[in-house]
Design a protein around this motif. Sequence first.
Motif, mmCIF file in Angstrom:
data_model
loop_
_atom_site.group_PDB
_atom_site.id
_atom_site.type_symbol
_atom_site.label_atom_id
_atom_site.label_comp_id
_atom_site.label_asym_id
_atom_site.label_seq_id
_atom_site.Cartn_x
_atom_site.Cartn_y
_atom_site.Cartn_z
ATOM 1 N N THR A 99 -17.521 -1.026 -8.515
ATOM 2 C CA THR A 99 -15.976 -0.576 -8.051
ATOM 3 C C THR A 99 -15.476 -0.048 -9.372
ATOM 4 O O THR A 99 -15.775 -0.500 -10.223
ATOM 5 N N ILE A 100 -14.270 0.577 -9.546
ATOM 6 C CA ILE A 100 -14.188 1.661 -10.929
ATOM 7 C C ILE A 100 -12.628 1.376 -10.184
ATOM 8 O O ILE A 100 -11.862 2.279 -9.460
ATOM 9 N N THR A 101 -11.981 0.664 -11.655
ATOM 10 C CA THR A 101 -10.187 0.728 -11.371
ATOM 11 C C THR A 101 -9.771 1.356 -12.256
ATOM 12 O O THR A 101 -10.125 1.576 -13.098
ATOM 13 N N CYS A 102 -8.179 1.906 -12.058
ATOM 14 C CA CYS A 102 -7.320 1.969 -13.298
ATOM 15 C C CYS A 102 -7.083 1.024 -14.215
ATOM 16 O O CYS A 102 -6.860 -0.606 -14.029
ATOM 17 N N PRO A 103 -6.883 1.824 -15.669
ATOM 18 C CA PRO A 103 -6.242 0.637 -16.723
ATOM 19 C C PRO A 103 -4.521 0.196 -16.424
ATOM 20 O O PRO A 103 -4.119 0.749 -15.104
ATOM 21 N N SER A 104 -4.512 -1.171 -16.719
ATOM 22 C CA SER A 104 -3.197 -2.002 -16.167
ATOM 23 C C SER A 104 -2.166 -0.891 -16.067
ATOM 24 O O SER A 104 -0.919 -1.306 -15.492
ATOM 25 N N LYS A 105 -1.937 -0.121 -17.117
ATOM 26 C CA LYS A 105 -0.836 -0.054 -17.107
ATOM 27 C C LYS A 105 -0.190 1.211 -16.654
ATOM 28 O O LYS A 105 0.837 1.856 -15.873
ATOM 29 N N MET A 106 -1.280 1.506 -15.637
ATOM 30 C CA MET A 106 -1.009 2.959 -14.332
ATOM 31 C C MET A 106 -0.406 2.225 -13.197
ATOM 32 O O MET A 106 0.000 2.561 -12.186
ATOM 33 N N HIS A 107 -0.401 0.387 -13.378
ATOM 34 C CA HIS A 107 0.195 -0.156 -12.293
ATOM 35 C C HIS A 107 1.421 -0.414 -12.292
ATOM 36 O O HIS A 107 1.333 -1.198 -13.250
ATOM 37 N N TYR B 258 0.701 -1.113 -0.279
ATOM 38 C CA TYR B 258 0.088 -0.107 -0.189
ATOM 39 C C TYR B 258 0.956 1.237 -0.153
ATOM 40 O O TYR B 258 0.629 1.893 -0.600
ATOM 41 N N VAL B 259 2.119 0.790 1.049
ATOM 42 C CA VAL B 259 2.779 2.670 1.187
ATOM 43 C C VAL B 259 3.588 2.558 1.426
ATOM 44 O O VAL B 259 4.329 0.968 1.925
ATOM 45 N N SER B 260 5.213 2.707 1.314
ATOM 46 C CA SER B 260 6.391 2.953 1.540
ATOM 47 C C SER B 260 6.347 3.124 3.539
ATOM 48 O O SER B 260 6.129 3.201 3.950
ATOM 49 N N ASN B 261 7.858 2.293 3.496
ATOM 50 C CA ASN B 261 8.139 1.833 5.007
ATOM 51 C C ASN B 261 7.995 3.749 5.100
ATOM 52 O O ASN B 261 8.194 3.827 6.462
ATOM 53 N N GLU B 262 8.982 4.503 4.352
ATOM 54 C CA GLU B 262 9.408 5.232 5.007
ATOM 55 C C GLU B 262 8.252 7.047 5.211
ATOM 56 O O GLU B 262 8.752 7.307 6.002
ATOM 57 N N HIS C 174 -2.166 -3.281 -4.131
ATOM 58 C CA HIS C 174 -1.095 -3.287 -3.295
ATOM 59 C C HIS C 174 0.389 -2.171 -3.560
ATOM 60 O O HIS C 174 0.762 -2.887 -2.820
ATOM 61 N N ASP C 175 -0.157 -1.862 -4.584
ATOM 62 C CA ASP C 175 0.838 -1.129 -5.026
ATOM 63 C C ASP C 175 0.593 0.120 -4.843
ATOM 64 O O ASP C 175 1.392 1.394 -5.423
ATOM 65 N N GLY C 176 -0.040 0.964 -4.445
ATOM 66 C CA GLY C 176 -0.365 1.848 -4.037
ATOM 67 C C GLY C 176 -1.414 3.003 -5.510
ATOM 68 O O GLY C 176 -1.759 3.863 -4.619
#
Length: 358
Positions: free
Chosen positions: A102-110, A26-30, A169-171
């Motif tokens: 639910t609306i999700t972004c295109p795969s190229k944004m991941h 979700y978010v970096s440890n920093e 999972h990747d923010g």
Amino acid sequence: MRRAHARAVEAAAIDFGLVNRSRDVYVSNEGLAAREAQNARNAAMLESTIAHNLDTDQEFTLAELSAKGPANKAVRRAELMTRIAGFERIAIASAHAGLFLTITCPSKMHAFKVVGPKGREKAIRNTRYDGTKPDEAQAYLRGVWARIRAALARRGISLYGFRIAEPQHDGTPHWHLLVFYPPQHDKTVESTVRRYALEMDGDEAGAQEKRCDFKRMDAALGTAAAYIAKYVAKNIDGYKLDKDLIGNDALETSARVEAWAHSPVPADWRAAGDDLARAAPRRICSGRCARACACGAQRREPRRKDRRARKRVCRVGSLRQRARRCALRPRLPGASRDIPRRLAHGLRRRSGREAGRH
């Protein structure tokens, strides 16, 4: 400066491949550490600051006072659930249909994608990733929603309810929306949402199934609050949740999601009806017109004390009355300020033509 720094840190963490389900979810440890440090500083300041009531001679720390409001996570969760229940009561009284989508972004944004069998998934680099960061993906989703509600508004359809921005999972954000509307517009709402949600790369593999999901409310399966309760808990304090979808502890997940929501990505929860009510800025006519003026300015209702003004009517064909009664006040930067001059110019041209006839 602080927001720019946080944005740069998260962007670097994503580029280095640190934010995904296999590393920092979700978010970096920093970013998480920065948010926890900020919360600790705020708590120390609240504990050390005392508010004194001169009338009753009572003293409270700001920490005690803030615990009474939505800064307290339990209070905030209860407040959101109460608001959701209120929307549902309005929908039931109005015989409106409910939709959870639910609306999700295109795969190229991941930056990362998940592969492998269920229970043994792993995150790998997405070769199609175009460098989109979470705040840019959030801006994309806001644009999609703006086009959806604009298209529905043109058909006379209004929605109300709640929407939530939640990290994958990747923010990368995706949106959950709980909306209500008259049931006769069911197919129109679904087709409109699908049209604009899949407008970008709608033909990619899995887009129809994964990027736009619909669940219609069924009273037999539970209330609106039941549909969305786990998302409320996940994004606030993990109340009555053991694990998230990835298998992480609910308390750790809620802390990471809270840090993500206070990163450069905007607010997590918002009432969907607020967006629909917020129309594009318009020029306002300060005259006493009963009709919209020729310039396209929106009529401002006269004040209650000036009841006689309601009886005044601008004749559609009379440029003279419009120029005399309508002092236009542009409300947008760069809006035209010479509209009365143009009206006067049209009046002169018309007077000249009338004089020629005579």
